[in-house]
Design a protein around this motif. Sequence first.
Motif: not given
Length: 99
Positions: A1-20
Amino acid sequence: MSARPLQVLVIGGGIGGLFLAQGLHHAGADVSVFERERSRNDRLEGYRIHIAPDGAKAMHACLPPAVWETFVASTVDLGGFRFLSENLDELMELEGDPD
């Protein structure tokens, strides 16, 4: 069974959030970005930012080539830094280094 990719929620679509989000996506994570503003027209005031050379190097390393080229195409070299009033009247300009 293959591992699922890490799921991440980023709150905030400013410069920092988009680059993260770009960096995490590049590393293989499944990323979703959430922003309070409903559309890019919610704030029409606009702005320009200064990005130092080290920041530009980090951006280049983080962004896919097509996004980097879009960023570069949208830049403007004003040769200095200006301060404007709320009516866009120039208050002061700091001259840039000619080199």
